[in-house]
Each structure stands twice: as structure tokens, then as C-alpha cells.
Write an enzyme that holds these catalytic residues in place. Sequence first.
Site, PDB file in Angstrom:
ATOM      1  N   GLU A 177      -6.501  -0.445   0.185  1.00 51.65           N
ATOM      2  CA  GLU A 177      -5.780  -1.733   0.270  1.00 51.65           C
ATOM      3  C   GLU A 177      -5.809  -2.821   1.536  1.00 51.65           C
ATOM      4  O   GLU A 177      -5.116  -2.299   2.084  1.00 51.65           O
ATOM      5  CB  GLU A 177      -4.263  -1.615  -0.414  1.00 51.65           C
ATOM      6  N   LYS A 219      -8.082  -2.091  -3.938  1.00 49.15           N
ATOM      7  CA  LYS A 219      -7.112  -2.824  -4.121  1.00 49.15           C
ATOM      8  C   LYS A 219      -6.904  -3.995  -2.969  1.00 49.15           C
ATOM      9  O   LYS A 219      -6.438  -3.987  -2.159  1.00 49.15           O
ATOM     10  CB  LYS A 219      -5.840  -2.090  -4.068  1.00 49.15           C
TER      11      LYS A 219
HETATM   12  P1  13P Z   1       2.515  -6.273  -5.226  1.00 46.97           P
HETATM   13  O1  13P Z   1       1.827  -6.446  -6.694  1.00 46.97           O
HETATM   14  O2  13P Z   1       3.905  -6.929  -5.267  1.00 46.97           O
HETATM   15  O3  13P Z   1       1.748  -7.323  -4.106  1.00 46.97           O
HETATM   16  O4  13P Z   1       2.694  -4.868  -4.746  1.00 46.97           O
HETATM   17  C1  13P Z   1       1.128  -4.100  -4.676  1.00 46.97           C
HETATM   18  C2  13P Z   1       1.363  -3.269  -3.679  1.00 46.97           C
HETATM   19  O5  13P Z   1       1.253  -2.208  -3.982  1.00 46.97           O
HETATM   20  C3  13P Z   1       1.187  -3.935  -2.408  1.00 46.97           C
HETATM   21  O6  13P Z   1       1.197  -2.754  -1.345  1.00 46.97           O
END
Ligand code: 13P
Length: 342
Positions: A177, A219
Site C-alpha cells: 500500500e 492497494k
Molecule cells: P481508508 O479506506 O480509510 O483510506 O483505509 C484503508 C486503509 O487501510 C488505509 O491504510
Amino acid sequence: MGRQVLEQTAKELVAEGKGILAADETVPTVTKRLNALNIESTPDSRRTYREMFFTTPGAADFISGAILYDETIRQKGSSGIPLADVLAKEGIIPGIKVDTGAKPLAGSPDETITEGLDGLRDRLKEYYGLGARFAKWRGVIRITDTRPSPMCIDVNAHALGRYAALCQEAGLVPIVEPEVLMDGAHTIERCENVTSAVLHAVFDALFTQGVRLEGMLLKPNMVIAGKSCPKQASVNEVATATLRCLRRHVPAAVPGIVFLSGGQSDVVATRHLNAINALATPRPWKVSFSYGRALQFKAGQQAFHHRAKCNGAAALGKYTDVLEGKGVMVAASAGMTEWHDD
Ligand code: 13P
């Protein structure tokens, strides 16, 4: 064998019409949510809050996996069964957040580097034993007139590579991510340029460190104008720019892309996901959601089931306003959702 299991898990996490619930907020963040509902934050109340989402009847129709926080994966549900087993029994794959947060970057303290690599091999082993089959690590990139620095992109990409390689060694699917934040007044074009540079650096690091792309998920943020940019892009512009950027930088071997919501309201996050999936442009990967705030925006099993169902449809490009039922939450769609972990 190990590889096949990883690939199978990655595929299951992006099964047709399903996405991931990110329920891995830190204790201070959940405390803010509970306090806003006039509930005292204790280990017990936090467990009840998480369990409410996990045990929503029908959730598994739209939710393939749930990302837990360290406290949660060690807790038992009200029936005395570990929460990870409660999820697995329902057909939801348990996952775990393994980074320990974004900290000021030495030499560029207005930027951050995500920490948590020390001792990670042993922690992953323990989490696997507790039932986790995938993991998450969030790198954070902020846009200003002069940021991100090349160093910030480089060190965060490197850390994501090290984390992902360790996860695969331990039998957990890494969710990689790299989040380019939507805070700021930047244009959608600037977001696309920065997201391109970040994804390029991340896949370079994953390649260098031998991460097997078939056994991971990406992500990312969507390509979107900064929150305070006077010129906000339309849903179609966001979808077009996001898919163009991903097609340029994400190899076809990656089985799935699961977006974060990043502070978009619940309805807007659904609309964007749907528009991306409805574009005629070919996509070699599944495109779905791994939302935190945009799924848990309103507490309550009914609200959660509704949101999960809408996002499940959006993962197929089949979402319409009709699915929202009466009174589409236009007010909600205009607002931003606060309270992410810093
Ligand atoms: P959000 O969808 O609230 O951005 O959170 C997703 C997430 O895991 C961010 O680290």
C-alpha cells in the site's frame, strides 16, 4: 506448494464482486470513533465494535478478507472463539496490519518513512499462527509544491519491498500500500504524476527484491485532485486518470488492485470504483476495494451491509444510484471522512 497457496489466497481476496474490509485502525483512532458515539474505549468495547462488522449477516457475500489490528487478532469474540476464527468460519480471510506507523523521515522531517521492519520475520510467524493469511503495510506520500522528495519515494518503496518479501517467505500475501495522500490543493494531474513515480519505484523495488507478483495485491490511492484543490475532477475523469496510471505502472501478473478510500466519502468512493470498472479500457487485474473509512463510515450492521453490497456491485461495474435506495446520501458524498491513523 507455498507459492500456489499464496497465489490462491491472493485470488480469493479479489474474488468476483468482493473486496476487503480494512478494520486495522490503531487504538487511538478507534477510540475517536467510539467516543464520537459516546462509548468509552476499552479493550472490550473495541472488540464489540470490530465484532459487529465481522458478524454482519451476509457480509461474506461481498467481503473476502478483513485486515485486523494487533489487539484484535489476539482477542476472542463474544462466543469465546478467537476473532480470526470467527472470520474464517464465515468465509472471510483474516489479515493483519504489520507496519508500526509512519514516522518523520531523517533528513526530510516533513515527510515520513513507515517503520516496522525490525523483528518483522518473527512477528509474521506469530501472526500466521494466529490465523492471518495476508498482511498490510502502508507507505505514506504527501504532495506539496516541493514534495515528495525522490528520497521519500525511494525509501518507502524499498521498505514495501522488504516487507513484501518477508511476507511471502512466511506464507502471507502482502498487500502493498503506497498511499499518495489527497490532503492539499494539488491538481489531479499532479496526483497522477506523483502516483506514477511512486508506483514505478514500488514495482522496481519489488522486482529487485524478488517479490512474486502473482502472490501479492496492490492497494493504491485513486488518482484524484487534492481535497482543497478548487478544481475537483468529475467521477469519469478520476476513473480515466486512475486506470491510465495503473495500466502504465502495474504489471499484468499482479492478480488484483484494491483501492483505499483515503478520506473520500462512502458514496463517492463507491462511484469511483464503479466508474473504473465500467470503463471499456482493458484491465489485466481485478479491481476492487480495501476500504476502511468508506465502509465503516456509519456504525451498525445494516449500514455496513449496505455499503459492502454497493461496493461489491461497484467491483463489477454494476453499481447504480438505485442500489442506494431512497435518498442517496448526497450530503455524505460531498463530505470527507476524517480519522485515519496519522
Ligand atoms: P481508508 O479506506 O480509510 O483510506 O483505509 C484503508 C486503509 O487501510 C488505509 O491504510
